[in-house]
Design an enzyme around this catalytic site. Structure first.
Site, PDB file in Angstrom:
ATOM      1  N   GLU A  54     101.250  55.096 -34.393  1.00 18.79           N
ATOM      2  CA  GLU A  54     100.616  53.756 -34.970  1.00 18.79           C
ATOM      3  C   GLU A  54     100.807  53.867 -36.327  1.00 18.79           C
ATOM      4  OE1 GLU A  54     100.221  50.865 -33.919  1.00 18.79           O
ATOM      5  OE2 GLU A  54     101.029  51.321 -31.555  1.00 18.79           O
ATOM      6  N   ASN A  65     102.082  41.341 -40.215  1.00 16.00           N
ATOM      7  CA  ASN A  65     102.978  40.927 -38.927  1.00 16.00           C
ATOM      8  C   ASN A  65     103.494  39.581 -39.359  1.00 16.00           C
ATOM      9  OD1 ASN A  65     102.419  43.359 -37.520  1.00 16.00           O
ATOM     10  ND2 ASN A  65     100.337  42.426 -37.190  1.00 16.00           N
ATOM     11  N   ASP A  67     103.679  37.208 -37.617  1.00 15.92           N
ATOM     12  CA  ASP A  67     102.673  35.807 -37.010  1.00 15.92           C
ATOM     13  C   ASP A  67     101.609  35.528 -37.937  1.00 15.92           C
ATOM     14  OD1 ASP A  67     101.061  37.993 -36.529  1.00 15.92           O
ATOM     15  OD2 ASP A  67     100.768  37.301 -34.232  1.00 15.92           O
ATOM     16  N   SER A  69      99.181  37.741 -38.952  1.00 14.62           N
ATOM     17  CA  SER A  69      98.107  38.659 -38.414  1.00 14.62           C
ATOM     18  C   SER A  69      98.407  39.905 -39.282  1.00 14.62           C
ATOM     19  CB  SER A  69      97.952  38.888 -36.866  1.00 14.62           C
ATOM     20  OG  SER A  69      99.039  39.638 -36.264  1.00 14.62           O
ATOM     21  N   ASP A  71      97.777  44.544 -38.901  1.00 12.22           N
ATOM     22  CA  ASP A  71      97.051  45.651 -38.235  1.00 12.22           C
ATOM     23  C   ASP A  71      96.698  46.727 -39.198  1.00 12.22           C
ATOM     24  OD1 ASP A  71      98.341  44.512 -35.705  1.00 12.22           O
ATOM     25  OD2 ASP A  71     100.413  45.570 -36.110  1.00 12.22           O
ATOM     26  N   ASN A  78      94.676  44.933 -34.511  1.00 15.63           N
ATOM     27  CA  ASN A  78      95.364  43.584 -34.989  1.00 15.63           C
ATOM     28  C   ASN A  78      94.295  42.599 -35.331  1.00 15.63           C
ATOM     29  OD1 ASN A  78      96.472  40.673 -33.852  1.00 15.63           O
ATOM     30  ND2 ASN A  78      98.001  41.953 -34.706  1.00 15.63           N
TER      31      ASN A  78
END
Length: 148
Positions: A54, A65, A67, A69, A71, A78
């Site tokens: 990760e 991201n 969208d 959002s 991380d 998220n």
């Protein structure tokens, strides 16, 4: 030409210096102290593999991201679901600020990851863990690490 190269190198160094990396065995010790070995059936090797795939053991990693959002942290939690970054809609299921997940003591990140793993799907909630860790021999992640 030389000046552009120098500026490019300097900007790369700035990005690298912002990373807060933790050594694999140091992370194993923290995870062991926080009683993650065997938590919900996952070994320390599972947790180490998760952190590596990760974030490459980068506590301060933030990934934006498509969208809207982001991380956050070593487990890439998220902002739409797990933490609140005050920039996008968040369910904030871990009841934590995303900035707290970046704390080098890792406690907020670990608390949230435990909540995720305790729910349906366990570590399968992380696509990278499913792709690179699930069903594979993972004992090598603990090689050379002393927990005591």
């Amino acid at each position: 030409m030389g000046r552009a190269l120098l500026l490019s190198l300097a900007s790369c160094l700035l990005v690298v210096s912002r990373a807060t990396l933790i050594h694999r065995c140091d992370l194993a010790k923290v995870l062991h102290t926080e009683e993650l070995d065997g938590f919900e059936g996952y070994s320390l090797s599972d947790w180490l593999c998760l952190a590596f795939v990760e974030s490459n053991f980068n506590i301060s990693k933030v990934n934006e991201n498509a969208d809207g959002s982001s991380d956050y942290g070593i487990f890439q939690l998220n902002s739409h679901y797990w933490c609140n970054d005050y920039q996008s809609h968040s369910e904030n299921l871990c009841q934590v600020d995303c900035q707290d997940v970046l704390d080098p003591n890792l406690l907020s990140a670990i608390h949230c990851a435990k909540k995720i793993v305790s729910g349906s799907g366990g570590m399968r909630n992380w696509v990278e863990w499913r792709l690179h860790c699930a069903g594979r021999p993972l004992s090598h992640w603990m090689t050379g690490c002393r927990l005591g």
